[in-house]
Design a protein around this motif. Structure first.
Motif, mmCIF file in Angstrom:
data_model
loop_
_atom_site.group_PDB
_atom_site.id
_atom_site.type_symbol
_atom_site.label_atom_id
_atom_site.label_comp_id
_atom_site.label_asym_id
_atom_site.label_seq_id
_atom_site.Cartn_x
_atom_site.Cartn_y
_atom_site.Cartn_z
ATOM 1 N N GLU A 3 0.220 -0.906 -0.501
ATOM 2 C CA GLU A 3 0.268 0.316 -0.200
ATOM 3 C C GLU A 3 0.719 1.259 -0.455
ATOM 4 O OE1 GLU A 3 -3.492 0.104 2.389
ATOM 5 O OE2 GLU A 3 -2.809 -1.615 3.315
ATOM 6 N N SER A 6 -0.145 4.701 -3.330
ATOM 7 C CA SER A 6 -1.336 4.226 -3.439
ATOM 8 C C SER A 6 -1.575 4.406 -5.015
ATOM 9 C CB SER A 6 -2.019 5.279 -2.941
ATOM 10 O OG SER A 6 -1.795 6.751 -3.145
ATOM 11 N N LEU A 14 -7.605 -2.738 -4.963
ATOM 12 C CA LEU A 14 -7.973 -1.435 -3.388
ATOM 13 C C LEU A 14 -9.067 -2.190 -3.732
ATOM 14 C CD1 LEU A 14 -7.066 0.939 -2.244
ATOM 15 C CD2 LEU A 14 -7.738 1.922 -3.678
ATOM 16 N N ALA A 79 -6.294 5.874 -7.788
ATOM 17 C CA ALA A 79 -6.274 4.576 -8.349
ATOM 18 C C ALA A 79 -7.502 4.132 -9.782
ATOM 19 C CB ALA A 79 -6.656 3.496 -7.250
#
Length: 98
Positions: A3, A6, A14, A79
């Motif tokens: 993690e 990101s 995610l 993401a």
């Protein structure tokens, strides 16, 4: 899955990680999204497509995912961008769900 950065994590993994951390099934996540959004057009099949990287949730669903999964909205946006970049390098057309 790490993690640390990101931006390097596509949205599918995610979502899967956040969903599992909350102890939700794909069905339960879809039901929770339908409940908070008032939009019953979401189902387990769409959640599965997001998690597998077949689709990238658009801003509408990103907002509700952030709320239900307790993930910062900017992290979901990064993401989603990472997923789109990954898909474009593979030559896959990206479809964003509304």
């Amino acid at each position: 899955m790490r993690e640390g950065n990101s931006a390097a994590v596509p949205i599918g993994p995610l979502i899967r990680l956040a969903r599992r951390r909350r102890g939700l099934t794909q069905y339960q996540l879809a039901d929770a999204l339908a409940g908070v959004s008032g939009n019953d057009g979401i189902g387990r099949d769409e959640v599965s497509r997001w998690e597998r990287g077949k689709r990238v949730p658009g801003p509408y669903w990103q907002h509700w995912l952030a709320d239900v999964l307790d993930v910062p909205p900017d992290r979901l946006q990064l993401a989603a961008r990472a997923a789109r970049q990954l898909r474009s390098t593979r030559g896959v057309v990206v479809g964003a769900a509304r």
